[in-house]
Design a protein around this motif. Structure first.
Motif, PDB file in Angstrom:
ATOM      1  N   ILE A   1       0.848  -1.195   0.000  1.00 52.03           N
ATOM      2  CA  ILE A   1       0.000   0.000   0.000  1.00 52.03           C
ATOM      3  C   ILE A   1       0.888   1.253   0.000  1.00 52.03           C
ATOM      4  O   ILE A   1       1.903   1.315   0.695  1.00 52.03           O
ATOM      5  CB  ILE A   1      -0.932   0.019   1.242  1.00 52.03           C
ATOM      6  N   ASP A   2       0.492   2.244  -0.774  1.00 50.30           N
ATOM      7  CA  ASP A   2       1.189   3.530  -0.850  1.00 50.30           C
ATOM      8  C   ASP A   2       0.783   4.369   0.372  1.00 50.30           C
ATOM      9  O   ASP A   2      -0.377   4.764   0.515  1.00 50.30           O
ATOM     10  CB  ASP A   2       0.795   4.244  -2.146  1.00 50.30           C
ATOM     11  N   VAL A   3       1.746   4.642   1.267  1.00 47.77           N
ATOM     12  CA  VAL A   3       1.458   5.373   2.511  1.00 47.77           C
ATOM     13  C   VAL A   3       2.232   6.687   2.529  1.00 47.77           C
ATOM     14  O   VAL A   3       3.451   6.707   2.328  1.00 47.77           O
ATOM     15  CB  VAL A   3       1.827   4.537   3.753  1.00 47.77           C
ATOM     16  N   SER A   4       1.526   7.797   2.788  1.00 51.98           N
ATOM     17  CA  SER A   4       2.147   9.119   2.913  1.00 51.98           C
ATOM     18  C   SER A   4       1.891   9.659   4.321  1.00 51.98           C
ATOM     19  O   SER A   4       0.940   9.250   4.999  1.00 51.98           O
ATOM     20  CB  SER A   4       1.564  10.098   1.886  1.00 51.98           C
ATOM     21  N   TYR A   5       2.746  10.583   4.726  1.00 56.48           N
ATOM     22  CA  TYR A   5       2.590  11.244   6.034  1.00 56.48           C
ATOM     23  C   TYR A   5       2.604  12.752   5.827  1.00 56.48           C
ATOM     24  O   TYR A   5       3.575  13.305   5.289  1.00 56.48           O
ATOM     25  CB  TYR A   5       3.715  10.831   6.982  1.00 56.48           C
ATOM     26  N   LEU A   6       1.512  13.430   6.234  1.00 60.99           N
ATOM     27  CA  LEU A   6       1.450  14.886   6.154  1.00 60.99           C
ATOM     28  C   LEU A   6       2.030  15.443   7.446  1.00 60.99           C
ATOM     29  O   LEU A   6       1.434  15.305   8.516  1.00 60.99           O
ATOM     30  CB  LEU A   6       0.008  15.350   5.953  1.00 60.99           C
ATOM     31  N   ASP A   7       3.189  16.057   7.352  1.00 57.48           N
ATOM     32  CA  ASP A   7       3.957  16.475   8.525  1.00 57.48           C
ATOM     33  C   ASP A   7       3.466  17.821   9.047  1.00 57.48           C
ATOM     34  O   ASP A   7       3.683  18.866   8.426  1.00 57.48           O
ATOM     35  CB  ASP A   7       5.439  16.554   8.157  1.00 57.48           C
ATOM     36  N   THR A   8       2.812  17.798  10.200  1.00 52.41           N
ATOM     37  CA  THR A   8       2.363  19.031  10.858  1.00 52.41           C
ATOM     38  C   THR A   8       3.064  19.215  12.207  1.00 52.41           C
ATOM     39  O   THR A   8       2.583  19.965  13.062  1.00 52.41           O
ATOM     40  CB  THR A   8       0.827  19.008  11.067  1.00 52.41           C
ATOM     41  N   GLN A   9       4.180  18.550  12.393  1.00 52.70           N
ATOM     42  CA  GLN A   9       4.879  18.606  13.682  1.00 52.70           C
ATOM     43  C   GLN A   9       5.249  20.026  14.083  1.00 52.70           C
ATOM     44  O   GLN A   9       5.179  20.393  15.262  1.00 52.70           O
ATOM     45  CB  GLN A   9       6.144  17.749  13.628  1.00 52.70           C
ATOM     46  N   SER A  10       5.651  20.841  13.107  1.00 56.20           N
ATOM     47  CA  SER A  10       6.103  22.206  13.422  1.00 56.20           C
ATOM     48  C   SER A  10       4.985  23.050  14.036  1.00 56.20           C
ATOM     49  O   SER A  10       5.251  23.984  14.790  1.00 56.20           O
ATOM     50  CB  SER A  10       6.637  22.894  12.165  1.00 56.20           C
ATOM     51  N   LEU A  11       3.738  22.719  13.735  1.00 54.49           N
ATOM     52  CA  LEU A  11       2.611  23.476  14.310  1.00 54.49           C
ATOM     53  C   LEU A  11       2.472  23.223  15.805  1.00 54.49           C
ATOM     54  O   LEU A  11       1.870  24.028  16.522  1.00 54.49           O
ATOM     55  CB  LEU A  11       1.302  23.098  13.611  1.00 54.49           C
ATOM     56  N   TYR A  12       2.993  22.112  16.281  1.00 54.48           N
ATOM     57  CA  TYR A  12       2.874  21.739  17.691  1.00 54.48           C
ATOM     58  C   TYR A  12       4.223  21.758  18.407  1.00 54.48           C
ATOM     59  O   TYR A  12       4.329  21.307  19.549  1.00 54.48           O
ATOM     60  CB  TYR A  12       2.261  20.334  17.809  1.00 54.48           C
ATOM     61  N   HIS A  13       5.259  22.257  17.701  1.00 50.20           N
ATOM     62  CA  HIS A  13       6.610  22.294  18.254  1.00 50.20           C
ATOM     63  C   HIS A  13       7.060  20.903  18.690  1.00 50.20           C
ATOM     64  O   HIS A  13       7.678  20.728  19.743  1.00 50.20           O
ATOM     65  CB  HIS A  13       6.687  23.284  19.418  1.00 50.20           C
ATOM     66  N   GLN A  14       6.752  19.902  17.873  1.00 50.34           N
ATOM     67  CA  GLN A  14       7.175  18.531  18.112  1.00 50.34           C
ATOM     68  C   GLN A  14       8.257  18.155  17.103  1.00 50.34           C
ATOM     69  O   GLN A  14       8.372  18.776  16.046  1.00 50.34           O
ATOM     70  CB  GLN A  14       5.994  17.563  17.964  1.00 50.34           C
ATOM     71  N   ARG A  15       9.015  17.128  17.444  1.00 49.97           N
ATOM     72  CA  ARG A  15      10.033  16.639  16.518  1.00 49.97           C
ATOM     73  C   ARG A  15      10.266  15.161  16.791  1.00 49.97           C
ATOM     74  O   ARG A  15      10.724  14.787  17.877  1.00 49.97           O
ATOM     75  CB  ARG A  15      11.329  17.434  16.689  1.00 49.97           C
ATOM     76  N   PHE A  16       9.929  14.306  15.851  1.00 47.46           N
ATOM     77  CA  PHE A  16      10.179  12.874  15.997  1.00 47.46           C
ATOM     78  C   PHE A  16      10.420  12.265  14.623  1.00 47.46           C
ATOM     79  O   PHE A  16      10.079  12.851  13.589  1.00 47.46           O
ATOM     80  CB  PHE A  16       9.024  12.166  16.723  1.00 47.46           C
ATOM     81  N   GLU A  17      11.014  11.095  14.634  1.00 48.30           N
ATOM     82  CA  GLU A  17      11.404  10.435  13.390  1.00 48.30           C
ATOM     83  C   GLU A  17      10.192   9.848  12.671  1.00 48.30           C
ATOM     84  O   GLU A  17       9.266   9.325  13.310  1.00 48.30           O
ATOM     85  CB  GLU A  17      12.415   9.326  13.680  1.00 48.30           C
ATOM     86  N   VAL A  18      10.217   9.921  11.352  1.00 48.98           N
ATOM     87  CA  VAL A  18       9.175   9.339  10.506  1.00 48.98           C
ATOM     88  C   VAL A  18       9.827   8.276   9.630  1.00 48.98           C
ATOM     89  O   VAL A  18      10.884   8.529   9.043  1.00 48.98           O
ATOM     90  CB  VAL A  18       8.508  10.420   9.623  1.00 48.98           C
ATOM     91  N   PRO A  19       9.249   7.079   9.543  1.00 47.07           N
ATOM     92  CA  PRO A  19       9.872   6.021   8.729  1.00 47.07           C
ATOM     93  C   PRO A  19      10.094   6.468   7.282  1.00 47.07           C
ATOM     94  O   PRO A  19       9.238   7.126   6.677  1.00 47.07           O
ATOM     95  CB  PRO A  19       8.851   4.882   8.810  1.00 47.07           C
ATOM     96  N   SER A  20      11.240   6.087   6.746  1.00 48.10           N
ATOM     97  CA  SER A  20      11.554   6.442   5.357  1.00 48.10           C
ATOM     98  C   SER A  20      10.625   5.740   4.371  1.00 48.10           C
ATOM     99  O   SER A  20      10.533   6.150   3.206  1.00 48.10           O
ATOM    100  CB  SER A  20      13.009   6.081   5.048  1.00 48.10           C
ATOM    101  N   LYS A  21       9.930   4.708   4.833  1.00 48.47           N
ATOM    102  CA  LYS A  21       8.975   3.989   3.969  1.00 48.47           C
ATOM    103  C   LYS A  21       7.750   4.841   3.644  1.00 48.47           C
ATOM    104  O   LYS A  21       7.010   4.542   2.719  1.00 48.47           O
ATOM    105  CB  LYS A  21       8.537   2.682   4.637  1.00 48.47           C
ATOM    106  N   PHE A  22       7.510   5.893   4.441  1.00 54.45           N
ATOM    107  CA  PHE A  22       6.384   6.788   4.196  1.00 54.45           C
ATOM    108  C   PHE A  22       6.839   7.931   3.279  1.00 54.45           C
ATOM    109  O   PHE A  22       7.936   8.469   3.452  1.00 54.45           O
ATOM    110  CB  PHE A  22       5.851   7.398   5.491  1.00 54.45           C
ATOM    111  N   THR A  23       5.980   8.314   2.344  1.00 50.86           N
ATOM    112  CA  THR A  23       6.231   9.526   1.556  1.00 50.86           C
ATOM    113  C   THR A  23       5.870  10.724   2.428  1.00 50.86           C
ATOM    114  O   THR A  23       4.721  10.868   2.854  1.00 50.86           O
ATOM    115  CB  THR A  23       5.374   9.541   0.278  1.00 50.86           C
TER     116      THR A  23
END
Length: 365
Positions: free
Chosen positions: A28-50
């Motif tokens: 399955i094609d999986v993407s991640y919409l990164d909104t971490q900066s809006l919450y001042h969060q920072r964590f790793e996202v798997p490279s398998k996700f677009t």
């Protein structure tokens, strides 16, 4: 089929990440919409996700921005989402606030799977903030954006239904980050007692009398620590607790926005929870750290809370004040019964169950 993952909280992201990785392994094609900066969060996202970067930032975490600032951020987010050419069939989200609902509305995706991370123990009251959200959502309950809601256990399921979710939407599957957890008590055997107190954000929910009671409890803990120098007490403030506490000379406050839960708890050989037994306490209990839960005398706890034997209980702050250091140590060494913990946290394997629901929807599309 294309799946979009939403979540800007490291705990809730752990749930959707586990599902997303499993979907990738099934092609399955999986993407991640990164909104971490809006919450001042920072964590790793798997490279398998677009990874889709919004390019939007905020000087303050979104949830403490004023309403005009929130509207500007949401409008900018809507434009970014509209400009993305990729179309999605399913949204998998670990959060369901204004940011996530804006994205869902803009993309017009009807198959939405929400993994509710937090343990809920009561109906969510319609305060001013929630009324404004209701208006913003187009006079809709936020749960109406979801096809399926997966949660930690029966207690949270009942609370979600009381708060507006439809019974047929909600499944007490457990949540992936608690899968196959092993709960057991851990005896205290250190000479120095380091206590981390888990604070709550009562004022955020307009529970001002509860906030005042928490302040008074902290003031008592300060006096207790002064009288018992062998006890170190650290207060971990909830990330949304912006209440201004008085100077307390013997207590150290940990800012939940700046320090992760794991780092805070690594200092402790005992944890105190106050008034509301949140998911955090179950997470700590899973790590075999003794917990003492101090009830609030004005809260009517459910029968399940009153009867559970997997927290050591003190019935009120006044009862807590009767404890000396040795009694405190004896209390946290008491044997606990974890047989009923599944009422709150279904710690069996939730991941294959959640995947089955998603794959069935894909196959029926």
């Amino acid at each position: 089929m294309k799946v979009l993952i939403l979540s800007a909280n490291p705990q809730s992201f752990a749930n959707v990440k586990a599902v997303g990785i499993s979907l990738v392994y099934q092609g399955i094609d999986v993407s991640y919409l990164d909104t971490q900066s809006l919450y001042h969060q920072r964590f790793e996202v798997p490279s398998k996700f677009t990874r889709i970067i919004t390019g939007i930032s905020s000087s303050k975490p979104f949830y403490i921005s004023n309403i005009l600032r929130k509207i500007r951020i949401l409008e900018a987010l809507r434009k970014v989402v509209k400009s993305n050419s990729k179309k999605f069939d399913i949204i998998l989200t670990g959060d369901l606030g204004m940011v996530e609902c804006t994205i869902i509305k803009t993309l017009k995706v009807t198959k939405v799977f929400f993994i509710q991370d937090a343990l809920l123990l009561r109906k969510q009251k319609m305060n001013l903030t929630r009324r404004l959200r209701y208006l913003y959502y187009g006079f809709r309950n936020r749960f109406s954006f979801c096809s399926y809601i997966f949660c930690s256990g029966q207690t949270t399921k009942e609370s979600l239904i009381l708060s507006g979710a439809r019974p047929e939407q909600v499944y007490a599957t457990g949540i992936p980050r608690f899968d196959n957890s092993h709960f057991e008590s851990k005896p205290y055997d250190n000479k120095k007692l380091t206590v981390v107190v888990i604070g709550e954000a009562f004022a955020w929910h307009n529970l001002n009398s509860m906030q005042e009671a928490q302040k008074e409890f902290f003031e008592y803990l300060n006096d207790f620590s002064i009288s018992n120098p062998a006890v170190e007490i650290l207060i971990r403030k909830h990330p949304r607790d912006f209440y201004k506490y008085p100077e307390l000379e013997s207590l150290n406050f940990i800012n939940g926005l700046e320090e992760g839960l794991g780092e805070s708890i690594s200092r402790a050989n005992m944890v105190i929870g106050y008034a509301v037994p949140s998911t955090v306490l179950f997470e700590i209990m899973r790590d075999n750290i003794p917990i003492l839960f101090v009830k609030h005398e004005k809260i009517e706890y459910s029968t399940m809370i009153c009867k559970n034997e997997f927290f050591n209980h003190v019935q009120s702050v006044e009862d807590f004040k009767q404890l000396d250091v040795q009694t405190l140590k004896n209390t946290i060494n008491a044997d606990l019964d974890f047989t009923s913990v599944g009422t709150f946290i279904n710690h069996q394997s939730s991941l294959p169950v959640i995947l089955d629901y998603i794959m069935n929807e894909m196959n029926n599309a």
